[in-house]
Enzyme design. Structure first.
Site, PDB file in Angstrom:
ATOM      1  N   ASN A 112      -4.512   8.852   0.741  1.00  0.00           N
ATOM      2  CA  ASN A 112      -5.078   8.362   2.000  1.00  0.00           C
ATOM      3  C   ASN A 112      -5.512   9.484   2.934  1.00  0.00           C
ATOM      4  O   ASN A 112      -6.684   9.619   3.240  1.00  0.00           O
ATOM      5  CB  ASN A 112      -4.073   7.465   2.734  1.00  0.00           C
ATOM      6  CG  ASN A 112      -4.347   5.986   2.517  1.00  0.00           C
ATOM      7  OD1 ASN A 112      -5.198   5.611   1.715  1.00  0.00           O
ATOM      8  ND2 ASN A 112      -3.619   5.145   3.218  1.00  0.00           N
TER       9      ASN A 112
ATOM     10  N   ASP B 236       0.817  -1.201   0.000  1.00  0.00           N
ATOM     11  CA  ASP B 236       0.000   0.000   0.000  1.00  0.00           C
ATOM     12  C   ASP B 236       0.857   1.260   0.000  1.00  0.00           C
ATOM     13  O   ASP B 236       0.532   2.258  -0.640  1.00  0.00           O
ATOM     14  CB  ASP B 236      -0.938   0.005   1.211  1.00  0.00           C
ATOM     15  CG  ASP B 236      -2.131  -0.936   1.032  1.00  0.00           C
ATOM     16  OD1 ASP B 236      -2.263  -1.526  -0.072  1.00  0.00           O
ATOM     17  OD2 ASP B 236      -2.916  -1.086   1.983  1.00  0.00           O
TER      18      ASP B 236
END
Length: 283
Positions: free
Chosen positions: A136, A62
């Protein structure tokens, strides 16, 4: 949908990325698709994206795809995020599944997800001193250990309150399964157009997470009288030390991250497995 030139960006810390990168290069060569590779060893590496690339494959986890998204989202390049473990929240394509996901994209094209990104700016004495993008979240917090900071929040120019907490997180739906979730924020479906404002360990229990529309602009002001140093972190990677009086502006980016997903599982299935939702009580 068939790309003319594929760019592989791999995490050089993960040894298996070299083998998989070589496998992908051979696969593309057999299909007369140009392919080149870039290797990164740090999220601060300043790689140059070739203008000829029209498709990107991210090899890592990620963290790698967060880095890649900040590099290529303004170019409108689709990203196939391949996890070198099994699969992650964002990199849900396993290393044995990348061919299927790629072929699905070029033949059907129904596995492309357009993810909202944040545009983050810091103003100091009315001058912009920092700007970045986030897939994010953006976090304003103490740079010390267990130190409370004082942050003022405005939403669309309206005063929303003074927060005494370990910090504030402004997250995207993609980031709702990251730091914001650990701090008690809600999980949003990835295609929702919204922000999550999550206080980190607030001094006042009435300070709760807030979901606001993505057209809003959030302003976080560092108040005077701090007892610790304050820092802005973008996706847990890019960061800058803040001073009292600094203003951090967070708004929707005009461009989105284009993620090529696995057609073998959907967002709910990923969350169910990662969070171990079994439907039963456990002692």
């Amino acid at each position: 949908m068939r790309p003319e030139e594929v760019l592989i960006i791999s995490n050089g810390v993960k040894k298996e990325s070299y083998l998989l990168s070589s496998e992908i290069e051979s696969y593309m060569k057999e299909r007369n698709i140009k392919c080149q590779s870039l290797v990164t060893f740090s999220d601060s590496d300043d790689i140059k994206i070739p203008y000829s690339a029209d498709f990107v494959i991210s090899l890592g986890g990620d963290g790698t795809v967060l880095y890649v998204a900040r590099k290529v989202h303004e170019l409108g390049l689709p990203i196939l995020p391949v996890n070198l473990g099994s699969f992650g929240y964002i990199t849900e394509v396993g290393k044995s599944e990348w061919k299927d996901a790629f072929e699905r994209y070029i033949s059907v094209g129904d596995n492309l997800s357009r993810r909202l990104m944040l545009k983050v700016s810091v103003m100091r004495n009315k001058k912009k001193i920092f700007s970045s993008y986030a897939l994010n979240e953006a976090t304003v917090s103490s740079s010390g250990t267990s130190k409370v900071v004082k942050l003022e929040l405005e939403i669309d120019g309206t005063y929303a309150g003074l927060f005494k907490a370990d910090g504030l997180i402004i997250a995207t739906p993609t980031g709702s399964t990251g730091y914001s979730l650990a701090a008690g924020g809600p999980i949003l479906m990835a295609d929702i157009s919204a922000f999550i404002i999550t206080p980190i360990c607030p001094f006042t229990l009435s300070n709760r997470p807030l979901v606001t529309g993505s057209e809003s602009t959030c302003l976080v002001r560092v108040k005077e009288g701090q007892r610790t140093n304050v820092v802005l972190s973008v996706d847990g990677q890019a960061s800058i030390a803040l001073k009292e009086g600094d203003e951090v502006s967070i708004e929707k980016s005009r461009s989105k991250a284009l993620l090529v997903l696995s057609h073998k599982r959907n967002y709910v299935e990923v969350i169910r497995e990662k969070l171990n939702w079994s439907g039963e009580m456990h002692a």
